[in-house]
Design an enzyme around this catalytic site. Sequence first.
Site, short mmCIF file in Angstrom:
data_model
loop_
_atom_site.label_atom_id
_atom_site.label_comp_id
_atom_site.label_asym_id
_atom_site.label_seq_id
_atom_site.Cartn_x
_atom_site.Cartn_y
_atom_site.Cartn_z
N TYR A 1 -32.25 -24.46 -54.40
CA TYR A 1 -33.30 -25.40 -54.83
C TYR A 1 -33.45 -25.44 -56.35
CZ TYR A 1 -34.22 -26.52 -50.05
OH TYR A 1 -34.06 -26.98 -48.77
N LEU B 1 -26.42 -48.50 -45.89
CA LEU B 1 -25.02 -48.93 -46.06
C LEU B 1 -24.44 -49.33 -44.71
CD1 LEU B 1 -23.46 -46.20 -48.43
CD2 LEU B 1 -24.08 -48.57 -49.00
N GLU B 2 -24.88 -48.62 -43.67
CA GLU B 2 -24.38 -48.88 -42.30
C GLU B 2 -25.53 -48.59 -41.34
OE1 GLU B 2 -21.27 -45.97 -42.27
OE2 GLU B 2 -22.67 -44.33 -41.88
N ALA C 1 -28.54 -49.73 -51.70
CA ALA C 1 -29.99 -49.90 -51.86
C ALA C 1 -30.35 -50.61 -53.16
CB ALA C 1 -30.67 -48.54 -51.80
N GLN D 1 -38.69 -38.77 -47.26
CA GLN D 1 -38.18 -37.46 -46.82
C GLN D 1 -37.56 -36.74 -48.01
OE1 GLN D 1 -35.91 -38.00 -42.80
NE2 GLN D 1 -35.96 -39.99 -43.80
N ASN D 2 -37.46 -37.46 -49.15
CA ASN D 2 -36.78 -36.88 -50.31
C ASN D 2 -37.68 -35.91 -51.05
OD1 ASN D 2 -34.76 -38.57 -49.57
ND2 ASN D 2 -35.14 -40.10 -51.16
N ARG E 1 -30.87 -27.97 -57.36
CA ARG E 1 -31.27 -29.34 -57.00
C ARG E 1 -32.44 -29.81 -57.87
NH1 ARG E 1 -31.97 -29.78 -50.98
NH2 ARG E 1 -32.51 -31.90 -51.58
N GLY F 1 -32.09 -45.98 -46.37
CA GLY F 1 -31.21 -44.87 -46.76
C GLY F 1 -31.45 -43.57 -46.03
N HIS G 1 -41.35 -34.05 -46.50
CA HIS G 1 -40.52 -32.83 -46.47
C HIS G 1 -40.71 -31.96 -47.72
CE1 HIS G 1 -37.52 -34.68 -43.34
NE2 HIS G 1 -38.65 -34.28 -42.79
C1 BJW Z 1 -27.30 -45.34 -48.49
C2 BJW Z 1 -26.70 -45.29 -49.73
C3 BJW Z 1 -26.98 -46.33 -50.60
C4 BJW Z 1 -26.05 -43.56 -48.67
N1 BJW Z 1 -27.80 -47.30 -50.21
N2 BJW Z 1 -28.10 -46.33 -48.13
C5 BJW Z 1 -33.77 -31.72 -30.74
C6 BJW Z 1 -34.15 -33.04 -30.58
C7 BJW Z 1 -35.08 -33.65 -31.42
C8 BJW Z 1 -35.64 -32.92 -32.46
C9 BJW Z 1 -35.27 -31.61 -32.63
C10 BJW Z 1 -34.34 -31.01 -31.78
N3 BJW Z 1 -34.16 -29.74 -32.19
C11 BJW Z 1 -34.93 -29.51 -33.28
C12 BJW Z 1 -35.62 -30.65 -33.55
C13 BJW Z 1 -36.57 -30.87 -34.68
C14 BJW Z 1 -35.87 -30.89 -36.02
C15 BJW Z 1 -34.75 -31.93 -35.97
O1 BJW Z 1 -34.96 -33.12 -36.14
N4 BJW Z 1 -33.51 -31.50 -35.80
C16 BJW Z 1 -32.39 -32.44 -35.69
C17 BJW Z 1 -31.22 -31.92 -36.50
C18 BJW Z 1 -32.09 -32.69 -34.24
N5 BJW Z 1 -36.87 -31.28 -36.97
C19 BJW Z 1 -37.65 -30.38 -37.57
O2 BJW Z 1 -37.51 -29.18 -37.40
C20 BJW Z 1 -38.76 -30.91 -38.44
N6 BJW Z 1 -40.00 -30.35 -38.01
C21 BJW Z 1 -40.51 -30.63 -36.80
O3 BJW Z 1 -39.94 -31.34 -35.99
O4 BJW Z 1 -41.75 -30.06 -36.57
C22 BJW Z 1 -42.36 -30.27 -35.26
C23 BJW Z 1 -43.03 -31.62 -35.11
C24 BJW Z 1 -43.02 -32.26 -33.89
C25 BJW Z 1 -43.65 -33.49 -33.71
C26 BJW Z 1 -44.31 -34.07 -34.76
C27 BJW Z 1 -44.32 -33.42 -35.97
C28 BJW Z 1 -43.67 -32.22 -36.14
C29 BJW Z 1 -38.54 -30.52 -39.89
C30 BJW Z 1 -37.38 -31.24 -40.49
C31 BJW Z 1 -37.10 -30.72 -41.90
C32 BJW Z 1 -35.90 -31.43 -42.53
N7 BJW Z 1 -35.56 -30.74 -43.70
C33 BJW Z 1 -34.44 -31.27 -44.51
C34 BJW Z 1 -34.11 -30.23 -45.64
C35 BJW Z 1 -35.26 -29.91 -46.51
C36 BJW Z 1 -35.42 -30.88 -47.65
C37 BJW Z 1 -34.32 -30.75 -48.69
O5 BJW Z 1 -33.72 -29.68 -48.86
O6 BJW Z 1 -34.07 -31.76 -49.37
O7 BJW Z 1 -34.78 -32.55 -45.05
S1 BJW Z 1 -32.96 -31.58 -43.59
C38 BJW Z 1 -32.46 -32.98 -44.51
O8 BJW Z 1 -32.37 -34.09 -43.61
C39 BJW Z 1 -33.60 -33.26 -45.51
C40 BJW Z 1 -33.74 -34.75 -45.35
O9 BJW Z 1 -35.03 -35.15 -45.78
C41 BJW Z 1 -33.46 -34.99 -43.90
C42 BJW Z 1 -33.04 -36.40 -43.57
O10 BJW Z 1 -31.82 -36.72 -44.21
P1 BJW Z 1 -31.58 -38.20 -44.74
O11 BJW Z 1 -32.52 -38.50 -45.84
O12 BJW Z 1 -31.57 -39.14 -43.60
O13 BJW Z 1 -30.14 -38.05 -45.41
P2 BJW Z 1 -28.69 -38.22 -44.74
O14 BJW Z 1 -27.72 -37.62 -45.67
O15 BJW Z 1 -28.69 -37.75 -43.34
O16 BJW Z 1 -28.47 -39.81 -44.68
C43 BJW Z 1 -28.33 -40.60 -45.85
C44 BJW Z 1 -28.30 -42.06 -45.43
O17 BJW Z 1 -28.26 -42.85 -46.60
C45 BJW Z 1 -27.06 -42.44 -44.60
O18 BJW Z 1 -27.50 -43.19 -43.46
C46 BJW Z 1 -26.23 -43.30 -45.54
O19 BJW Z 1 -25.54 -44.37 -44.87
C47 BJW Z 1 -27.30 -43.88 -46.43
N8 BJW Z 1 -26.84 -44.22 -47.77
N9 BJW Z 1 -25.88 -44.14 -49.77
C48 BJW Z 1 -28.30 -47.27 -48.95
N10 BJW Z 1 -26.41 -46.37 -51.84
#
Ligand code: BJW
Length: 230
Positions: A53, A199-200, A216, A88-89, A56, A172, A106
């Site tokens: 971190y 993007l997709e 974006a 989420q960023n 980052r 995104g 997040h």
């Molecule tokens: C462009 C572009 C351009 C590129 N223009 N677009 C089984 C089933 C369902 C859920 C769960 C499960 N087992 C566990 C869970 C829960 C779990 C979860 O979801 N796990 C999954 C992996 C299945 N979730 C949690 O644990 C969360 N807490 C929780 O659920 O608590 C209980 C609760 C229940 C009910 C209500 C409320 C609460 C916590 C999640 C914490 C996520 N943490 C992270 C890391 C910390 C932050 C950090 O270090 O930065 O957060 S993980 C990481 O992923 C980060 C992000 O915020 C998050 C999402 O990623 P994001 O932003 O979508 O990025 P990418 O890389 O995946 O995608 C980028 C996109 O951009 C792509 O689509 C590209 O196409 C696009 N793109 N360039 C436009 N120029």
Amino acid sequence: MSNIVILTGAGISAESGLETFRAETGLWAQHRVEDVATPEGFAQDPSLVVAFYNKRREQAAKAKPNAAHEALAHLEAAHTGTVLVVTQNVDDLHERAGSRNLIHMHGALNSALCAACDHRWDAPMVMAVGDACLSCGAPSARPDIVWFGEMPYQMDEIFEALGQADIFAAIGTSGNVYPAAGFVAEARRAGARTVEINLELSSVGSQFADALLGPATRTVPDWVAGILND
Ligand code: BJW
């Protein structure tokens, strides 16, 4: 007067030079998610997590808001209804572009959290393991980031806004992480018009009524102009 809720993910900051998570060469290709983004990983090797971190935080400080962040700030200023950005960023590019009604679900790189008493303060650019809490003095500072298994922030406010949304946009984000990936379903239940901007198509792309595909910095200003001209 319409209520607009916008979810943003790593893709909106990609053209500012910040890496996304799930791209082929993204953050999760370079680090094991269990090691750097879970409470268990932090307990196992806090130095690794703090260093991840710190790096980052430094990258985010050097990055600049792009045309997509700026367009959302302009939408908030010019729209007659409400505009809420839920990001989420953990970078601060939305606020540096001028967004004010903003939720960091997040957490944030520029915030430190005491694991002992939950006090928060402005994180220094370089955190160290065992930094003292500015309130209780315990050596329990950690990055103020929501890791897997932890509850994202301000969920009540987010669900209340989704329940009143007329327009919901996701920009995104890959739709792989919950609860954020479930927001489109919640917004649809409330009768909102939904659009995915990416993007997709994402993992939940089929749930959106509309899609705007492309970088974006092009699609978001176009989408904002369309809303303001409506
Ligand atoms: C462009 C572009 C351009 C590129 N223009 N677009 C089984 C089933 C369902 C859920 C769960 C499960 N087992 C566990 C869970 C829960 C779990 C979860 O979801 N796990 C999954 C992996 C299945 N979730 C949690 O644990 C969360 N807490 C929780 O659920 O608590 C209980 C609760 C229940 C009910 C209500 C409320 C609460 C916590 C999640 C914490 C996520 N943490 C992270 C890391 C910390 C932050 C950090 O270090 O930065 O957060 S993980 C990481 O992923 C980060 C992000 O915020 C998050 C999402 O990623 P994001 O932003 O979508 O990025 P990418 O890389 O995946 O995608 C980028 C996109 O951009 C792509 O689509 C590209 O196409 C696009 N793109 N360039 C436009 N120029």
